[in-house]
Design an enzyme around this catalytic site. Structure first.
Site, PDB file in Angstrom:
ATOM      1  N   ARG A  27       1.908  23.629  23.443  1.00 45.04           N
ATOM      2  CA  ARG A  27       2.529  22.890  22.345  1.00 45.04           C
ATOM      3  C   ARG A  27       1.516  22.020  21.608  1.00 45.04           C
ATOM      4  O   ARG A  27       1.780  21.556  20.502  1.00 45.04           O
ATOM      5  CB  ARG A  27       3.655  22.011  22.881  1.00 45.04           C
ATOM      6  CG  ARG A  27       4.804  22.804  23.468  1.00 45.04           C
ATOM      7  CD  ARG A  27       5.731  21.924  24.255  1.00 45.04           C
ATOM      8  NE  ARG A  27       6.486  21.016  23.432  1.00 45.04           N
ATOM      9  CZ  ARG A  27       7.621  21.293  22.818  1.00 45.04           C
ATOM     10  NH1 ARG A  27       8.141  22.493  22.937  1.00 45.04           N
ATOM     11  NH2 ARG A  27       8.255  20.408  22.095  1.00 45.04           N
ATOM     12  N   TRP A  75       1.125  14.287  21.749  1.00 43.24           N
ATOM     13  CA  TRP A  75       0.420  14.701  20.536  1.00 43.24           C
ATOM     14  C   TRP A  75       0.510  13.496  19.607  1.00 43.24           C
ATOM     15  O   TRP A  75       1.586  13.158  19.127  1.00 43.24           O
ATOM     16  CB  TRP A  75       1.115  15.929  19.938  1.00 43.24           C
ATOM     17  CG  TRP A  75       0.377  16.590  18.821  1.00 43.24           C
ATOM     18  CD1 TRP A  75      -0.675  17.455  18.919  1.00 43.24           C
ATOM     19  CD2 TRP A  75       0.653  16.469  17.427  1.00 43.24           C
ATOM     20  NE1 TRP A  75      -1.066  17.875  17.671  1.00 43.24           N
ATOM     21  CE2 TRP A  75      -0.272  17.282  16.742  1.00 43.24           C
ATOM     22  CE3 TRP A  75       1.590  15.755  16.684  1.00 43.24           C
ATOM     23  CZ2 TRP A  75      -0.279  17.402  15.358  1.00 43.24           C
ATOM     24  CZ3 TRP A  75       1.584  15.866  15.298  1.00 43.24           C
ATOM     25  CH2 TRP A  75       0.651  16.686  14.647  1.00 43.24           C
ATOM     26  N   ASN A  99       9.620  12.322  23.011  1.00 38.56           N
ATOM     27  CA  ASN A  99       9.113  13.251  22.005  1.00 38.56           C
ATOM     28  C   ASN A  99       9.881  12.958  20.730  1.00 38.56           C
ATOM     29  O   ASN A  99      11.095  12.802  20.762  1.00 38.56           O
ATOM     30  CB  ASN A  99       9.375  14.692  22.482  1.00 38.56           C
ATOM     31  CG  ASN A  99       8.959  15.743  21.463  1.00 38.56           C
ATOM     32  OD1 ASN A  99       8.287  15.431  20.483  1.00 38.56           O
ATOM     33  ND2 ASN A  99       9.355  16.976  21.701  1.00 38.56           N
ATOM     34  N   LYS A 483      -4.663  32.584   9.616  1.00 38.29           N
ATOM     35  CA  LYS A 483      -5.008  32.885  11.006  1.00 38.29           C
ATOM     36  C   LYS A 483      -6.467  32.536  11.262  1.00 38.29           C
ATOM     37  O   LYS A 483      -6.796  31.918  12.258  1.00 38.29           O
ATOM     38  CB  LYS A 483      -4.768  34.385  11.232  1.00 38.29           C
ATOM     39  CG  LYS A 483      -4.197  34.784  12.533  1.00 38.29           C
ATOM     40  CD  LYS A 483      -2.760  34.509  12.810  1.00 38.29           C
ATOM     41  CE  LYS A 483      -2.201  33.206  12.420  1.00 38.29           C
ATOM     42  NZ  LYS A 483      -0.789  33.040  12.488  1.00 38.29           N
ATOM     43  N   GLU A 486      -7.201  28.560  11.093  1.00 38.99           N
ATOM     44  CA  GLU A 486      -6.638  27.681  12.120  1.00 38.99           C
ATOM     45  C   GLU A 486      -7.335  27.822  13.471  1.00 38.99           C
ATOM     46  O   GLU A 486      -7.371  26.866  14.234  1.00 38.99           O
ATOM     47  CB  GLU A 486      -5.124  27.856  12.259  1.00 38.99           C
ATOM     48  CG  GLU A 486      -4.687  29.164  12.844  1.00 38.99           C
ATOM     49  CD  GLU A 486      -3.167  29.266  12.975  1.00 38.99           C
ATOM     50  OE1 GLU A 486      -2.525  28.272  13.325  1.00 38.99           O
ATOM     51  OE2 GLU A 486      -2.629  30.369  12.728  1.00 38.99           O
TER      52      GLU A 486
END
Ligand code: F6R
Length: 606
Positions: A27, A75, A99, A483, A486
């Site tokens: 995640r 995060w 979260n 793609k 990142e």
């Protein structure tokens, strides 16, 4: 985004928490921590960095151990990644993991500061922990209800009160949380893979429902404290499906999963050779009555929508508008009851997509969700759902989820075009038959990755890159570009090939490699002219096209071909080399392919 876990039962809970947290690493996170009941006290260990850093810290500070605890991967949103900002937060009386984002945390902090509370961290979470402590008078349930009345924003919370060892309270709003049950043991987690080692049985916690996990038993209450009965779900994949197997990374495993994912998604929706979406509530009759279609999504899912737009408009002649969810929400879109809003999301939890759906519903517009995660928020709240059966996608960079989203768009386009008489039954059957050939074609492409590995070796030192294409190839090149950037951290942009000469071509030098996608027969020559324009300015050019296409060998430095199929379906095969190029480039650059920096798999904040 943050990951939450919790455990109550006979096992050694630190072991369970660390294992479960490791299953949520995908995640994205920058710190980790756990809190465990040990000798009747809540003891906390937390650390900036990876779970391994937490483990090392425990070696110095002392490992905590017990049978009830909560854990978290953070995060960072409010406050930098640091030991002190890491979760759990709280004090000796009450400790939480969270979260989401508490939007009114500043107001709460002021209130608590006036009461004499001193804050250590910069987080919004600490205000919730202290508010619980402030309101607590011996009854956890009442305290939680009072706190829920005060806090605004999104949250999934795991809470432990010192007075109740062996007990975890869990509650959520707009952030995912599941409660899982084994034999005399219970768990909380942000996502199913975290609990698969122990059990496949779980409950989805609804908005503002409170779960109480007490010595392995679980009870549910509504936001007024009334008990609730809930239906237990059984995970439809096992721990193996969420593992890498013999592959070095999840991303490459998931690229290889694609043929099977397409089959599992498409096969049940083909009846007697024709597309059939009736089990999702989408009959031909219903489909053909929509005047406009809006596709709303983020990132890769939005790119799948762009391909969907080209295909639906071309085949069915119905207007499709594709929006980035974060923009759609604030542009005051013109929606009517005759329109359809399609929400596309792998996780089904993306905050902006979820809010876009709520906006559509407020306007009385039908909503159709294309979602991979069963029972996720978007899937539950949409009027209709088409599940993509990709299985768990662990790599942050989405590959197989994109592929199955494309598959669903093709099924919608074929159904709609047939329903409104734009294609005959025979043409529809032919298209369906072509779609069913895609998995074998992808298998073929995957047998020879060498050309993509070679291209990656040529791109590895680039600082900037351009992807170009026209029509469907342009839509596809956007995904190729995302793609690559990142996971390789090479800056790349996707450009409509015909638009290059209106400005951007000034960037093209021998330092700017160009990947040109040219799979559409009617546009091939036009794209090749653009390829020549960049090649003559020194660019290293890679051309992706289909087998059988006549190409001047001098046109590009490297030509990658994929098996030929109906032009409309080419994005499904042509995306595979783009995924592989991104993957191998990232590997060569020594990056953390599955967990690229700053990124989270499930973006549950705006
Ligand atoms: C990129 C990627 C993201 C997601 C986006 C939406 O590889 O995975 O761009 O597509 O964050 O996520 P979902 O599909 O979960 O709504």
């Amino acid at each position: 985004m943050c990951g939450i876990v919790g455990y109550v039962g006979a096992r050694e809970c630190t072991e369970v928490l660390l294992n479960s947290l490791s299953k949520l690493e995908y995640r994205g996170y920058d710190s980790a921590g756990i809190a465990v009941f040990e000798d009747g006290e809540i003891r906390t260990r937390k650390s900036k960095g990876k779970i391994q850093d937490l483990v090392s810290k425990m070696e110095t500070e002392g490992r905590i151990t017990g049978h009830c605890g909560i854990g978290h991967t953070r995060w960072a949103t409010h406050g930098e990644p640091s030991d002190v900002n890491s979760h759990p937060h709280g004090n000796a009386n009450v400790t939480i993991v969270h979260n989401g984002i508490i939007e009114n945390y500043k107001k709460i902090k002021e209130f608590l500061t006036r009461k004499g509370y001193v804050f250590e961290s910069e987080t919004d979470t600490e205000t919730v922990a202290k508010l619980l402590d402030c309101f607590y008078e011996g009854n956890p349930m009442q305290t939680i209800q009072r706190v829920l009345d005060e806090i605004e924003g999104s949250y999934a919370l795991g809470i432990m009160f010192r007075d109740y060892p062996g007990r975890i309270y869990a509650v959520r709003k707009d952030s995912p949380l599941i409660v899982a049950v084994g034999e005399n043991e219970a768990f909380i987690a942000s996502d199913v893979p975290a609990i698969l080692k122990y059990t496949k049985n779980y409950y989805l916690l609804e908005q503002d429902e409170i779960a109480v996990l007490d010595n392995g038993r679980v009870e549910f209450f509504d936001d007024h404290g009334a008990p609730k009965k809930k239906q237990m779900l059984v995970a439809d994949f096992d721990e193996e499906a969420a593992k890498k197997g013999n592959y070095p990374h999840y991303m490459i495993k998931e690229i290889h999963d694609q043929p099977v994912s397409i089959k599992t998604t498409v096969t049940p929706r083909i009846v007697n050779g024709m597309p059939n979406l009736e089990e999702c509530g989408m009959t031909y009759e219903r489909l053909k009555n929509y005047k406009n279609i809006f596709v709303v999504a983020c990132g890769t899912a939005m790119h799948a929508g762009l391909v969907g737009k080209y295909v639906i408009e071309k085949l069915a002649r119905v207007s499709v508008t594709v929006d980035v969810a974060s923009e759609f929400r604030y542009r005051d879109p013109i929606l009517s009851k005759d329109d359809l809003v399609i929400l596309v999301s792998q996780s089904g939890e993306t905050a902006d997509t979820l809010e876009a759906m709520r906006l559509a519903k407020r306007n009385g517009t039908d909503t159709l969700a294309i979602v991979n995660v069963k029972g996720s928020s978007i899937a539950r709240d949409a009027d209709m759902v088409i599940y993509t059966h990709a299985g768990p996608e662990i790599s942050v960079a989405s590959t197989k989820a994109y592929m199955v989203q494309l598959s669903v768009f093709y099924l919608i386009a074929f159904s709609l075009a047939y329903a409104n008489g734009r294609i005959t039954e025979e043409e529809c059957r032919h298209l369906v038959e072509q779609l069913t050939q895609v998995p074998d074609q992808i298998e073929e492409i995957l047998k020879t990755p060498e050309n993509c590995q070679y291209v990656a070796s040529q791109l590895v030192n680039a600082d900037n890159l351009l992807y170009i294409g026209r029509g469907l190839d342009y839509a596809l090149s956007m995904e190729g570009s995302l793609k690559l950037k990142e996971i390789s951290y090479i800056h790349s942009e996707s450009y409509a090939a015909g638009e290059l000469k209106h400005g951007t071509i000034s960037l093209v030098t021998e330092e700017m490699p160009v990947i040109a996608v040219a799979t559409q027969r009617d546009l091939f020559e036009k794209t090749i002219s653009n390829v020549k324009e960049v090649k003559s300015r020194g660019a290293y050019v890679v051309l992706v096209t289909h087998e059988g296409q006549e190409v001047d060998k001098e046109a590009a430095d490297c030509i990658i071909t994929v098996p030929s199929i109906d032009d409309l379906l080419m994005p499904m095969t042509a995306v595979v080399p783009l995924q592989l190029i991104a993957y191998y480039t990232s590997v060569l650059r020594g990056n953390d392919v599955d967990k690229p920096r700053n990124l989270a798999k499930s973006v549950t904040v705006e």
